[in-house]
Design a protein around this motif. Structure first.
Motif, PDB file in Angstrom:
ATOM      1  N   HIS A  71       1.516   1.923  -5.648  1.00  0.00           N
ATOM      2  CA  HIS A  71       2.547   1.558  -6.627  1.00  0.00           C
ATOM      3  C   HIS A  71       1.964   1.516  -8.045  1.00  0.00           C
ATOM      4  O   HIS A  71       2.594   1.989  -8.995  1.00  0.00           O
ATOM      5  N   ASP A 128       0.695  -3.721 -10.287  1.00  0.00           N
ATOM      6  CA  ASP A 128       1.588  -4.181  -9.227  1.00  0.00           C
ATOM      7  C   ASP A 128       0.935  -5.352  -8.499  1.00  0.00           C
ATOM      8  O   ASP A 128      -0.297  -5.493  -8.505  1.00  0.00           O
ATOM      9  N   HIS A 164       1.709  -7.905  -4.827  1.00  0.00           N
ATOM     10  CA  HIS A 164       2.538  -8.239  -3.653  1.00  0.00           C
ATOM     11  C   HIS A 164       2.002  -9.505  -3.002  1.00  0.00           C
ATOM     12  O   HIS A 164       0.803  -9.783  -3.049  1.00  0.00           O
TER      13      HIS A 164
HETATM   14 MG    MG Z   1       4.991  -2.815  -5.409  1.00  0.00          MG
END
Ligand code: MG
Length: 158
Positions: free
Chosen positions: A42, A8, A10
């Protein structure tokens, strides 16, 4: 035995908290996301779902759904762990790497490991969490973003 992988990333922006494994990390920016943007939670959730072939976090908790706005990602991780157990697996261990230039995460790693272990119902000795920089290269190096990679090993109960 079943193995799964999760990834993941961000964007890091001002005005957001930086949450990692349920720990609020003091920093002048945080991860942008529909949920609380906990990139580690995540990645680990996707590793668990991948190992059990139960899909992915995004389809379970879509960012188009207002129910998951600012959601506690550790709560979502706990729900994924429950789903994995319901499918007949136990979590053997997880290992994860967070990639970010700043802030330095060493002071928080132990608490993060304990938080993740508690959500997964396993011992902290079965949760590896490392922090790496990318030596100034790319979006994790120039402060634009933060990324996490994770692996999960599951064992069949039966
Ligand atoms: Mg995420």
């Amino acid at each position: 035995m079943r193995i799964g992988h999760g990834f993941d990333a961000h964007r890091l922006v001002e005005g957001r908290a930086l949450m990692l494994g349920g720990v609020r990390i003091p920093f002048d920016r945080g991860s942008l996301g529909h949920s609380d943007g906990d990139v580690l939670a995540h990645a680990i959730a996707d590793a668990l779902l991948g190992a059990s072939a139960l899909g992915d976090l995004g389809s379970r908790f879509p960012d188009s759904d207002p129910r998951w706005k600012d959601a506690d990602s550790m709560e979502l991780l706990g729900q994924c762990a429950d789903a994995v157990r319901s499918a007949g697996f136990t979590v053997v261990n997880v290992d994860a790497t967070i990639v970010v230039e700043r802030p330095k995460l060493a002071p928080f790693i132990q608490t993060i490991r304990e938080n993740v272990a508690s959500r997964l119902g396993i011992e902290p000795t079965c949760v590896g969490v490392k922090a790496k920089t990318s030596e100034g290269m790319g979006y994790t190096g120039d402060g634009t973003g933060i990324a996490a990679h994770a692996l999960a090993l599951l064992s069949s109960v039966a």
